[in-house]
Design an enzyme around this catalytic site. Structure first.
Site, PDB file in Angstrom:
ATOM      1  N   ASN A  67      67.313 -62.915   6.039  1.00 32.09           N
ATOM      2  CA  ASN A  67      67.955 -62.886   4.726  1.00 32.09           C
ATOM      3  C   ASN A  67      68.921 -61.707   4.764  1.00 32.09           C
ATOM      4  OD1 ASN A  67      68.717 -62.858   2.051  1.00 32.09           O
ATOM      5  ND2 ASN A  67      66.851 -61.818   1.357  1.00 32.09           N
ATOM      6  N   LYS A 103      71.131 -60.769   2.716  1.00 32.61           N
ATOM      7  CA  LYS A 103      71.454 -60.177   1.405  1.00 32.61           C
ATOM      8  C   LYS A 103      72.968 -59.995   1.282  1.00 32.61           C
ATOM      9  CE  LYS A 103      66.997 -57.874   1.661  1.00 32.61           C
ATOM     10  NZ  LYS A 103      66.057 -57.129   0.889  1.00 32.61           N
ATOM     11  N   HIS A 124      64.225 -65.175  -4.806  1.00 30.81           N
ATOM     12  CA  HIS A 124      64.008 -63.883  -4.151  1.00 30.81           C
ATOM     13  C   HIS A 124      63.773 -62.820  -5.228  1.00 30.81           C
ATOM     14  CE1 HIS A 124      64.741 -60.238  -1.835  1.00 30.81           C
ATOM     15  NE2 HIS A 124      64.448 -60.957  -0.767  1.00 30.81           N
ATOM     16  N   GLU A 159      64.822 -59.956  -5.573  1.00 34.11           N
ATOM     17  CA  GLU A 159      66.035 -59.253  -6.043  1.00 34.11           C
ATOM     18  C   GLU A 159      66.770 -60.091  -7.085  1.00 34.11           C
ATOM     19  OE1 GLU A 159      67.598 -58.503  -2.142  1.00 34.11           O
ATOM     20  OE2 GLU A 159      65.991 -57.071  -1.794  1.00 34.11           O
ATOM     21  N   GLU A 199      56.320 -62.633  -0.495  1.00 31.27           N
ATOM     22  CA  GLU A 199      57.002 -61.347  -0.365  1.00 31.27           C
ATOM     23  C   GLU A 199      56.517 -60.393  -1.444  1.00 31.27           C
ATOM     24  OE1 GLU A 199      60.863 -61.821   2.020  1.00 31.27           O
ATOM     25  OE2 GLU A 199      61.355 -61.929  -0.080  1.00 31.27           O
ATOM     26  N   GLY A 220      62.239 -54.009   1.567  1.00 29.01           N
ATOM     27  CA  GLY A 220      63.257 -52.980   1.756  1.00 29.01           C
ATOM     28  C   GLY A 220      62.727 -51.567   1.580  1.00 29.01           C
ATOM     29  N   SER A 224      59.572 -55.836   4.880  1.00 29.54           N
ATOM     30  CA  SER A 224      59.625 -54.838   5.947  1.00 29.54           C
ATOM     31  C   SER A 224      59.009 -55.322   7.260  1.00 29.54           C
ATOM     32  CB  SER A 224      58.989 -53.524   5.483  1.00 29.54           C
ATOM     33  OG  SER A 224      59.682 -53.025   4.344  1.00 29.54           O
TER      34      SER A 224
HETATM   35  C1  PEP Z   1      63.793 -59.786   2.119  1.00 31.64           C
HETATM   36  O1  PEP Z   1      64.896 -59.468   1.737  1.00 31.64           O
HETATM   37  O2  PEP Z   1      63.378 -60.916   1.890  1.00 31.64           O
HETATM   38  C2  PEP Z   1      63.005 -58.820   2.871  1.00 31.64           C
HETATM   39  C3  PEP Z   1      61.797 -59.129   3.234  1.00 31.64           C
HETATM   40  O3  PEP Z   1      63.598 -57.608   3.132  1.00 31.64           O
HETATM   41  P1  PEP Z   1      63.069 -56.466   4.142  1.00 31.64           P
HETATM   42  O4  PEP Z   1      62.658 -57.177   5.418  1.00 31.64           O
HETATM   43  O5  PEP Z   1      64.245 -55.579   4.360  1.00 31.64           O
HETATM   44  O6  PEP Z   1      61.920 -55.808   3.488  1.00 31.64           O
END
Ligand code: PEP
Length: 255
Positions: A13, A15, A98, A100, A170, A176, A216
């Site tokens: 992803n 972003k 997501h 975000e 998630e 992040g 992460s």
């Molecule tokens: C994501 O954006 O779905 C995500 C898991 O980000 P990160 O791996 O940076 O935590």
């Protein structure tokens, strides 16, 4: 069901990162590194990168996804993108719900459901994201939150349509932040999600659905997370922007 019978999927992803020329460069770097992958490999990229990304990955095993889609076919929705627009340029997957989008752009379970239904009707495969806030985990309501999201986000999605749905667990506190859920925490919630799918549909549907972990995940922790029985893949943010790191996660999923 034997985990190896489920489709393992590693999806990046990106972003709001990478211009079209940078997207092409990154995909060119990723392609040879994942050519032997024994799992599905997807890059979900910003809208303006999609056409370049589809072209750059033609003939490779890397599939392209968008990061959102509107539910209406067309109309007065300034700034939005429809399923037909994505389909016409060869997009296969779309990330929906997501955290975000939920956190910063007013996404709700109702709109995630509308987007999911529209994506499926158009032949796109949604990666539906669910996950609890830190506050919700601390209040010990993770399961309630996840059960509600699964029920509402997949409302009116048929068993047949579910075959094209990927679920991404998630935990919001792990996205992040560099704070990964432990492999046991990820497994516990992914198993819970599978149980919810069994309740809403049936055991066969639950056994078949791909459930990713995201938050992460990186080249250092992927092995342990992906080694869990109910973790079928990963949705990768930061680490998907570095070809070698992303490829290492793909390799871990291919074992
Ligand atoms: C994501 O954006 O779905 C995500 C898991 O980000 P990160 O791996 O940076 O935590």
């Amino acid at each position: 069901m034997d985990k190896s019978k489920r489709k393992a999927i590693i999806a990046g992803n990106w972003k709001m990162n990478k211009t079209p020329s940078q997207a092409k460069e990154l995909l060119e770097a990723i392609k040879p590194l994942v050519a032997d992958a024994d799992c599905e490999v997807i890059a979900c990229v910003p809208y303006v990168d999609l056409a370049v990304a589809v072209e750059a990955t033609q003939g490779s095993n890397v599939k392209i996804g968008a990061e959102n889609v509107h539910w209406a076919e067309s109309g007065a929705f300034t700034g939005e993108i429809s399923t037909g627009m994505l389909k016409e340029i060869g997009v296969e997957y779309v990330v929906l719900g997501h955290s975000e989008r939920r956190q910063y752009f007013g996404e709700t379970d109702e709109t995630v459901n509308k987007r999911t239904k529209a994506a499926l009707a158009a032949g796109l495969k949604p990666i539906v994201c669910v996950g609890e806030l830190l506050w919700e985990r601390e209040c010990d309501i993770t399961e309630e939150v996840i059960a509600r999201q699964i029920k509402l986000d997949l409302w009116d999605v048929t068993e047949e349509e579910l075959k094209n749905v990927v679920i991404a667990y998630e935990p919001v506190w792990a996205i992040g932040t560099g704070k990964t859920a432990t492999a046991d925490q990820a497994e516990e919630v992914c198993a819970f999600i599978r149980a919810q799918i069994a309740k809403l549909y049936n055991q066969e549907a639950a056994d078949a659905v791909t459930i990713q972990y995201g938050g992460s995940m990186n080249d250092g922790n992927a092995d342990e997370l992906l080694g869990k029985v109910n973790v079928d893949g990963g949705l990768i943010g930061g680490a998907s922007l570095v070809a070698e790191k992303f490829a290492a996660i793909v390799k871990a999923a291919s074992k």
